[in-house]
Design an enzyme around this catalytic site. Structure first.
Site, PDB file in Angstrom:
ATOM      1  CB  CYS A   1      -3.846   3.403  -1.461  1.00 32.25           C
ATOM      2  SG  CYS A   1      -5.059   4.669  -1.190  1.00 32.25           S
TER       3      CYS A   1
ATOM      4  CE  LYS B   1      -7.342  -0.205   6.136  1.00 36.49           C
ATOM      5  NZ  LYS B   1      -8.227   0.251   5.073  1.00 36.49           N
TER       6      LYS B   1
ATOM      7  CD  GLN C   1      -7.027  -4.446   3.865  1.00 37.83           C
ATOM      8  OE1 GLN C   1      -7.954  -5.222   4.092  1.00 37.83           O
ATOM      9  NE2 GLN C   1      -7.229  -3.169   3.598  1.00 37.83           N
TER      10      GLN C   1
ATOM     11  CG  HIS D   1      -1.897   0.971   1.416  1.00 39.89           C
ATOM     12  ND1 HIS D   1      -1.636   2.254   1.826  1.00 39.89           N
ATOM     13  CD2 HIS D   1      -3.249   0.912   1.246  1.00 39.89           C
ATOM     14  CE1 HIS D   1      -2.766   2.939   1.896  1.00 39.89           C
ATOM     15  NE2 HIS D   1      -3.767   2.148   1.542  1.00 39.89           N
TER      16      HIS D   1
ATOM     17  CG  ASP E   1       0.587  -2.321   6.077  1.00 35.69           C
ATOM     18  OD1 ASP E   1      -0.402  -2.512   6.806  1.00 35.69           O
ATOM     19  OD2 ASP E   1       0.529  -1.674   5.007  1.00 35.69           O
TER      20      ASP E   1
END
Ligand code: PLP
Length: 409
Positions: free
Chosen positions: A367, A229, A206, A126, A203
């Protein structure tokens, strides 16, 4: 659908927003990769905090401030337990994944990365896990190196092993790609990185609502994620960092709360985690995130993962029957994301026609422009699932997609 799967989708009842009609049709929400909806308990927790406990934390001598501080610090313990961190000192509240990564780039990056050094990322990041490193490279003269991917949207592991070297000062990798759904083999990558003395930032934006994460077991150095999220509020996120690393890092921002003593002859900084939490924090957001974590933990991340895997299978099989549909991202290990294109139809048009039928998806570059570039596309349509989706949502989506295509082609 098995009974246990059925009972997971019953949790849908807890989400008031899902009970509405949009454009005259019951809402089917498949925009979970962009943000998730909030269960009643999170909404109630935010309201109750403002109705009953609102006060600033860590500074008031009065009852409301003590209550707000207890709830705020209690949420830190919930986050710590949720990802199995060793201590509350390792949990820094931020504005979200983007803010967490910028904190590491700014603080750790400036202290440890310089001219001639390399930072390693993947081709499926991302923008949040690209741009802060590019900015750091511009300022320091370091170089950003990229691990390539294949046509299925999987990392080329051998290339990763080739790219990591004594020049590498940080590996920054996405746990689950938002554009492809790929789950990266972070455990193996961390092992190799550590064999080379390289710390790893993951990261987790998600992944956090879909896969259970144990930062100690995985030996992760930094893990970044966002509250919104994972069924929590917007504007709140977490940076997990190993205590030894965080202790050695300079502060990110200066101001109230992050100091020990301030004088014009010099200032000393507060202990962890406060050293990295300058100014009045998002108190309500933190407490709301704590409620979301309780809620998710009660359902169980492993149950959620199994159910979503089943839903993704159903969705993928049905989508593959649509003439001219191309799935972008067919990794062996995926979470609940179906990114796709259809011959003769623009992703944005698909999104708009589905919206007219009450179905919310995301269309765009997600993104992740370098991913789009790799696949030679400008955009894709993306349906992303959460545990409150069900097979009925999938049937509605597929039949709306078919009727949209009849108009577009
Ligand atoms: N990383 C990934 C993989 C994402 O999907 C996102 C958001 O879509 C982010 C980072 C940024 O998260 P936030 O906008 O909450 O900071």
């Amino acid at each position: 659908m098995t009974n246990s799967f059925k009972s997971i989708s019953q949790f849908r009842q807890d989400f008031p927003i899902l009970k509405q009609d949009v454009n005259g049709k019951p809402l089917v929400y498949l925009g979970n990769g962009a943000t998730t909806q909030k269960p009643q308990i999170v909404i109630d927790t935010l309201r109750e905090y403002y109705e009953q406990d609102n006060a600033n934390v860590h500074r008031g001598v009065h009852t409301l401030s003590a209550r707000a501080t207890d709830a705020y610090e209690g949420a830190r313990t919930k986050v710590k337990n949720f990802i199995n961190a060793a201590s509350e000192k390792e949990i820094i509240f931020t504005r979200g994944t983007t803010d967490s990564i910028n904190l590491v780039a700014s603080s750790y990056g400036h202290a440890n990365i310089g001219q001639g050094d390399e930072i390693l990322v993947t081709a499926m990041e991302h923008h949040s896990n690209i741009v802060p490193w590019q900015m750091l490279c511009q300022r320091t003269g370091a170089t950003l190196k990229v691990i390539p991917i294949n046509q299925r949207g999987e990392l080329l592991f051998d290339e990763f092993k080739q790219l990591i070297s004594e020049r590498t000062k940080l590996l920054a990798i996405v746990h689950v790609s938002n554009a492809l759904g790929t789950i990266n083999p972070i455990e193996e990558m961390i092992t190799i990185a550590h064999q080379n003395g390289v710390p790893v930032l993951v990261d987790g934006a998600q992944a956090i609502a879909h896969i259970s994460v144990d930062v100690q077991k995985l030996d992760i150095d930094f893990y970044a994620f966002s509250g919104h999220k994972m069924f929590g509020p917007t504007g709140i996120g977490v940076l997990y960092g190993k205590q030894a690393l965080l202790d050695a890092m300079p502060p990110y921002q200066g101001g109230g709360d992050m100091i020990s003593v301030v004088s014009f002859s010099g200032t000393t900084y507060n202990d962890l985690p406060y050293k990295f939490e300058a100014g009045t924090p998002n108190i309500a957001g933190v407490i709301g995130l704590g409620a979301a974590i309780d809620y998710l933990s009660a359902i169980g991340l492993d149950n959620i993962a199994a159910y979503e895997h089943h839903l993704l299978d159903v969705l993928t099989k049905q989508a593959q029957n649509i003439d001219g549909l191309r799935i972008i991202g067919q990794a062996e290990h995926k979470t609940s994301i179906l990114s796709f294109l259809i011959d003769g139809a623009h992703a944005a048009d698909i999104g708009e026609l589905l919206d007219q039928q009450g179905i919310a998806i995301r269309a765009g570059h997600h993104c992740a422009m370098p991913v789009m570039e790799f696949f030679h596309i400008n955009a894709s349509a993306r349906a992303s699932l959460a545990f409150y989706n069900n097979e009925e949502d999938i049937s509605r989506f597929i039949s709306a997609l078919n009727s949209s295509l009849a108009l577009l082609r």
